[in-house]
Write an enzyme that holds these catalytic residues in place. Sequence first.
Site, PDB file in Angstrom:
ATOM      1  N   LYS A  56       0.815  -1.218   0.000  1.00  0.00           N
ATOM      2  CA  LYS A  56       0.000   0.000   0.000  1.00  0.00           C
ATOM      3  C   LYS A  56       0.855   1.278   0.000  1.00  0.00           C
ATOM      4  O   LYS A  56       2.045   1.229   0.297  1.00  0.00           O
ATOM      5  CB  LYS A  56      -0.947  -0.011   1.219  1.00  0.00           C
TER       6      LYS A  56
HETATM    7  C1  LIG Z   1      -9.542  -3.025  -1.822  1.00  0.00           C
HETATM    8  C2  LIG Z   1      -8.947  -3.717  -0.624  1.00  0.00           C
HETATM    9  N1  LIG Z   1      -9.691  -3.860   0.482  1.00  0.00           N
HETATM   10  C3  LIG Z   1      -9.206  -4.460   1.575  1.00  0.00           C
HETATM   11  C4  LIG Z   1      -7.928  -4.967   1.606  1.00  0.00           C
HETATM   12  C5  LIG Z   1      -7.477  -5.677   2.849  1.00  0.00           C
HETATM   13  O1  LIG Z   1      -6.449  -5.036   3.518  1.00  0.00           O
HETATM   14  P1  LIG Z   1      -5.451  -5.883   4.442  1.00  0.00           P
HETATM   15  O2  LIG Z   1      -4.593  -6.703   3.549  1.00  0.00           O
HETATM   16  O3  LIG Z   1      -4.678  -4.828   5.191  1.00  0.00           O
HETATM   17  O4  LIG Z   1      -6.285  -6.712   5.360  1.00  0.00           O
HETATM   18  C6  LIG Z   1      -7.111  -4.836   0.472  1.00  0.00           C
HETATM   19  C7  LIG Z   1      -5.748  -5.327   0.376  1.00  0.00           C
HETATM   20  O5  LIG Z   1      -4.963  -5.786   0.930  1.00  0.00           O
HETATM   21  C8  LIG Z   1      -7.635  -4.197  -0.676  1.00  0.00           C
HETATM   22  O6  LIG Z   1      -6.889  -4.073  -1.781  1.00  0.00           O
END
Ligand SMILES: Cc1ncc(COP(=O)(O)O)c(C=O)c1O
Length: 369
Positions: free
Chosen positions: A178
């Site tokens: 990210k």
């Molecule tokens: C659009 C979207 N929503 C939610 C997430 C979930 O985040 P995390 O990996 O920090 O749980 C991600 C990616 O990782 C994502 O790309």
Amino acid sequence: MTHIGFQPPAVGEEEVAAVAETIRSGWLTTGPKAAELERRLGEYLEAEHVVALSSGTAALHLALVALGIGPGDEVITTPITWPATANVIVHAGATPVFADVRDGDLNIDPEQVAALVTGRTKAIMPVHLAGQPCELEPLWALGLPVVEDAAHATESRYRGRKLGGLSDATCFSLYATKNLAAGEGGLIATNRAELAAAVRELRLTRRGDGALYDLAVPGYKANLSDVLAAIALVQLDKLERHGELRRRQFARYDEAVAGLAGIRPLERDPRDTHARHLYVVRIDPEEGGATRDDYQRALAEEGISTSIHFLPVHTLTWYRERFPEQPPLPVAERAGRDVLSLPLSPAHPDEAIEAVVAALRRVHARFAG
Ligand SMILES: Cc1ncc(COP(=O)(O)O)c(C=O)c1O
């Protein structure tokens, strides 16, 4: 052959030093660094409250739980997202309802959302795909809680206003790829004090300062470690510089694909600020002379890693089997076949992006003739 990674993390000695300092401080779990991150991100995101969590998934999940969403409820979301967005609706015991997306930017289509609202709908969960804010105004007009998935949208502004304090809750991810990367982590930003307090309660397992403790709710243990918060604080200092590099890479790709028939980037709305998290193109197999899968394979043979954002969630095995009555979502399904994300990262030097452009041109010349 040199290999160009898709999204290598843009971290260096500053992050290493911040981690070492934190370990030496004795605070490994949530402590002063997490508190500082919450305070600084509150300012940056122009939100009254920010709660640091263990992942973007946890942020989305706890937002729904704090809003009281559970069995019997429906939450409308987009199929063009990482499955976590829909999974957390299932984790909360509610039912995900998928609305089709708009062809231009692949964000949720507000008209499709409006058509799906029933007496059971308890929230809307849009995603700001690739960093382009979705249309929020028509979603707010429905009068239902809106939980934004802003995992791609750290720097985004919607019509000039920073994403973070606009809807009931806005959720960010600190995952390794990210724009603000800690490796793992997540955040909820909100202007609703009682929602922030509920999430703070839910992120831990117990409350209490001394030997005695009490339990108001069974928490999820979804708090952020200070070691990761320390990395995120350094990344926050680098965000502007990294943003300039992302802008440069976007401009180079825009220029390059403008000359390649059958390859076009997702639309960006000039009224908004795009976070430039992903550079997504769509490949028209007619004009481009081959499918997205052919392009992805050919680029891999040239040493270029690409990715797909996203395969429509409702077409993945668990969702297909669990919701066999799901009507087709034609725009999302076509997108699932033709989207391709090109390498993008502040860690990439200009030469890496030039190598991607050169490889894409060679592959296009071979396929499109
Ligand atoms: C659009 C979207 N929503 C939610 C997430 C979930 O985040 P995390 O990996 O920090 O749980 C991600 C990616 O990782 C994502 O790309």
